[in-house]
Motif scaffolding. Structure first.
Motif, PDB file in Angstrom:
ATOM      1  N   PRO A  62       0.825  -1.227   0.246  1.00  0.00           N
ATOM      2  CA  PRO A  62       0.064   0.266  -0.012  1.00  0.00           C
ATOM      3  C   PRO A  62       0.746   1.286  -0.012  1.00  0.00           C
ATOM      4  O   PRO A  62       0.352   2.016  -0.784  1.00  0.00           O
ATOM      5  CB  PRO A  62      -0.731  -0.263   1.281  1.00  0.00           C
ATOM      6  CG  PRO A  62      -0.903  -1.542   1.511  1.00  0.00           C
ATOM      7  CD  PRO A  62       0.185  -2.192   1.006  1.00  0.00           C
ATOM      8  N   THR A  63       2.001   1.303   0.751  1.00  0.00           N
ATOM      9  CA  THR A  63       2.745   2.600   0.737  1.00  0.00           C
ATOM     10  C   THR A  63       3.464   2.627  -0.630  1.00  0.00           C
ATOM     11  O   THR A  63       3.450   3.977  -1.001  1.00  0.00           O
ATOM     12  CB  THR A  63       3.932   2.162   1.716  1.00  0.00           C
ATOM     13  OG1 THR A  63       3.493   2.039   3.155  1.00  0.00           O
ATOM     14  CG2 THR A  63       4.751   3.352   1.649  1.00  0.00           C
ATOM     15  N   VAL A  64       3.802   1.815  -1.299  1.00  0.00           N
ATOM     16  CA  VAL A  64       4.524   1.887  -2.709  1.00  0.00           C
ATOM     17  C   VAL A  64       3.303   2.296  -3.427  1.00  0.00           C
ATOM     18  O   VAL A  64       3.699   3.347  -4.160  1.00  0.00           O
ATOM     19  CB  VAL A  64       5.215   0.574  -3.200  1.00  0.00           C
ATOM     20  CG1 VAL A  64       5.158   0.419  -4.661  1.00  0.00           C
ATOM     21  CG2 VAL A  64       6.204  -0.010  -2.345  1.00  0.00           C
ATOM     22  N   ARG A  65       2.157   1.812  -3.560  1.00  0.00           N
ATOM     23  CA  ARG A  65       1.331   2.241  -4.234  1.00  0.00           C
ATOM     24  C   ARG A  65       0.706   3.637  -4.241  1.00  0.00           C
ATOM     25  O   ARG A  65       0.151   4.348  -5.096  1.00  0.00           O
ATOM     26  CB  ARG A  65      -0.194   1.109  -4.156  1.00  0.00           C
ATOM     27  CG  ARG A  65       0.366  -0.105  -4.741  1.00  0.00           C
ATOM     28  CD  ARG A  65      -0.924  -1.116  -4.383  1.00  0.00           C
ATOM     29  NE  ARG A  65      -1.934  -0.631  -5.604  1.00  0.00           N
ATOM     30  CZ  ARG A  65      -2.987  -1.227  -5.646  1.00  0.00           C
ATOM     31  NH1 ARG A  65      -3.459  -2.222  -4.662  1.00  0.00           N
ATOM     32  NH2 ARG A  65      -4.052  -0.863  -6.466  1.00  0.00           N
ATOM     33  N   ASN A  66       0.926   4.079  -2.825  1.00  0.00           N
ATOM     34  CA  ASN A  66       0.444   5.346  -2.843  1.00  0.00           C
ATOM     35  C   ASN A  66       1.396   6.643  -2.692  1.00  0.00           C
ATOM     36  O   ASN A  66       1.186   7.719  -2.129  1.00  0.00           O
ATOM     37  CB  ASN A  66      -0.530   5.396  -1.273  1.00  0.00           C
ATOM     38  CG  ASN A  66      -1.598   4.753  -1.387  1.00  0.00           C
ATOM     39  OD1 ASN A  66      -2.439   4.879  -2.672  1.00  0.00           O
ATOM     40  ND2 ASN A  66      -1.815   3.848  -0.677  1.00  0.00           N
ATOM     41  N   SER A  67       2.710   6.111  -2.734  1.00  0.00           N
ATOM     42  CA  SER A  67       3.668   7.098  -2.377  1.00  0.00           C
ATOM     43  C   SER A  67       4.473   7.717  -3.815  1.00  0.00           C
ATOM     44  O   SER A  67       5.367   8.280  -3.397  1.00  0.00           O
ATOM     45  CB  SER A  67       4.776   6.561  -1.285  1.00  0.00           C
ATOM     46  OG  SER A  67       4.318   6.318  -0.104  1.00  0.00           O
ATOM     47  N   SER A  68       4.454   6.923  -4.646  1.00  0.00           N
ATOM     48  CA  SER A  68       5.497   7.179  -5.839  1.00  0.00           C
ATOM     49  C   SER A  68       4.798   7.114  -7.148  1.00  0.00           C
ATOM     50  O   SER A  68       3.771   6.451  -7.419  1.00  0.00           O
ATOM     51  CB  SER A  68       6.567   6.250  -5.824  1.00  0.00           C
ATOM     52  OG  SER A  68       6.010   4.955  -6.022  1.00  0.00           O
ATOM     53  N   PRO A  69       5.315   7.719  -8.241  1.00  0.00           N
ATOM     54  CA  PRO A  69       4.897   7.854  -9.473  1.00  0.00           C
ATOM     55  C   PRO A  69       5.110   6.302  -9.964  1.00  0.00           C
ATOM     56  O   PRO A  69       5.861   5.632  -9.612  1.00  0.00           O
ATOM     57  CB  PRO A  69       5.956   8.495 -10.289  1.00  0.00           C
ATOM     58  CG  PRO A  69       6.613   9.310  -9.504  1.00  0.00           C
ATOM     59  CD  PRO A  69       6.508   8.727  -8.074  1.00  0.00           C
ATOM     60  N   ASN A  70       4.267   5.795 -10.794  1.00  0.00           N
ATOM     61  CA  ASN A  70       3.914   4.293 -11.188  1.00  0.00           C
ATOM     62  C   ASN A  70       4.231   3.362 -10.008  1.00  0.00           C
ATOM     63  O   ASN A  70       4.063   2.278 -10.178  1.00  0.00           O
ATOM     64  CB  ASN A  70       5.314   3.718 -12.092  1.00  0.00           C
ATOM     65  CG  ASN A  70       5.540   4.636 -13.239  1.00  0.00           C
ATOM     66  OD1 ASN A  70       4.541   5.095 -13.827  1.00  0.00           O
ATOM     67  ND2 ASN A  70       6.709   5.035 -13.549  1.00  0.00           N
ATOM     68  N   GLY A  71       4.049   3.616  -8.648  1.00  0.00           N
ATOM     69  CA  GLY A  71       3.862   3.030  -7.701  1.00  0.00           C
ATOM     70  C   GLY A  71       2.800   2.103  -7.554  1.00  0.00           C
ATOM     71  O   GLY A  71       2.794   0.817  -6.976  1.00  0.00           O
ATOM     72  N   ASP A  72       1.634   2.634  -8.043  1.00  0.00           N
ATOM     73  CA  ASP A  72       0.324   1.733  -8.027  1.00  0.00           C
ATOM     74  C   ASP A  72       0.682   0.533  -9.099  1.00  0.00           C
ATOM     75  O   ASP A  72       0.380  -0.514  -8.576  1.00  0.00           O
ATOM     76  CB  ASP A  72      -0.752   2.469  -8.717  1.00  0.00           C
ATOM     77  CG  ASP A  72      -1.982   1.999  -8.440  1.00  0.00           C
ATOM     78  OD1 ASP A  72      -2.316   1.356  -7.372  1.00  0.00           O
ATOM     79  OD2 ASP A  72      -3.095   1.723  -9.337  1.00  0.00           O
ATOM     80  N   THR A  73       1.234   0.816 -10.323  1.00  0.00           N
ATOM     81  CA  THR A  73       1.192  -0.216 -10.994  1.00  0.00           C
ATOM     82  C   THR A  73       2.296  -1.433 -10.529  1.00  0.00           C
ATOM     83  O   THR A  73       2.204  -2.577 -10.636  1.00  0.00           O
ATOM     84  CB  THR A  73       1.984   0.173 -12.526  1.00  0.00           C
ATOM     85  OG1 THR A  73       1.020   1.192 -12.869  1.00  0.00           O
ATOM     86  CG2 THR A  73       2.014  -0.770 -13.533  1.00  0.00           C
ATOM     87  N   ILE A  74       3.483  -0.785  -9.958  1.00  0.00           N
ATOM     88  CA  ILE A  74       4.549  -1.712  -9.327  1.00  0.00           C
ATOM     89  C   ILE A  74       4.060  -2.501  -8.417  1.00  0.00           C
ATOM     90  O   ILE A  74       4.266  -3.627  -8.168  1.00  0.00           O
ATOM     91  CB  ILE A  74       5.959  -1.032  -9.344  1.00  0.00           C
ATOM     92  CG1 ILE A  74       6.460  -0.297 -10.463  1.00  0.00           C
ATOM     93  CG2 ILE A  74       6.849  -1.827  -8.358  1.00  0.00           C
ATOM     94  CD1 ILE A  74       7.623   0.612 -10.385  1.00  0.00           C
TER      95      ILE A  74
END
Length: 153
Positions: A62-74
């Motif tokens: 969830p942190t990756v998905r909400n914290s960075s560009p392209n994070g949601d996909t990755i």
């Protein structure tokens, strides 16, 4: 008198990297065990993967998905792959270590687990390091520990 030493607790990336190493070693333990000695390391691997997944699903992804560009996909790709691998490990466990297809199935799954860990370390971890403040990474490690403790109760 000795110099004062500050003890720095691991952050979430350190914890996850350490768990990846433990999972790799457990895979080696299962593969190296004789036919009548695979059950125990396989059970340890299943528990390690399960607890690792709980931490990733509730804290890291969830942190990756909400914290960075392209994070949601990755983050979503890593999450889906981790869930698939955990299901495959459960199915292989149900098949049983005595089954003639177990060793080949486990070899393929072990390779997939190693690849998945490498992908996370290459794709997700740099995003966490770059976009999440250090203090929060340490807090995430504590949150993961707490969630896993509750899962074991």
């Amino acid at each position: 008198m000795e110099a004062f030493q500050v003890v720095i607790s691991p952050d979430v990336i350190d914890v996850l990297r350490h768990e990846h190493e433990q999972i790799r070693q457990l895979c080696i333990d299962v593969q190296g065990a004789g036919p009548d000695r695979k059950r125990r390391p396989l059970a340890a691997l299943r528990q390690a993967v399960h607890l690792h997944q709980i931490g990733e699903l509730t804290v890291a992804h969830p942190t990756v998905r909400n914290s960075s560009p392209n994070g949601d996909t990755i983050g979503l790709a890593c999450q889906v792959r981790g869930e698939q691998l955990e299901r495959s490990l459960t199915e292989l466990g149900r098949l049983g270590v005595e089954h003639p297809d177990f060793d080949a199935g486990f070899a393929a799954l072990s390779d997939a687990l190693r690849d998945h860990a490498a992908e996370q370390e290459r794709d997700e971890f740099p995003l966490l390091r770059r976009y999440v403040p250090t203090q929060r990474l340490h807090m995430m490690a504590s949150a993961m520990r707490d969630i896993r403790t509750m899962a074991l109760d």
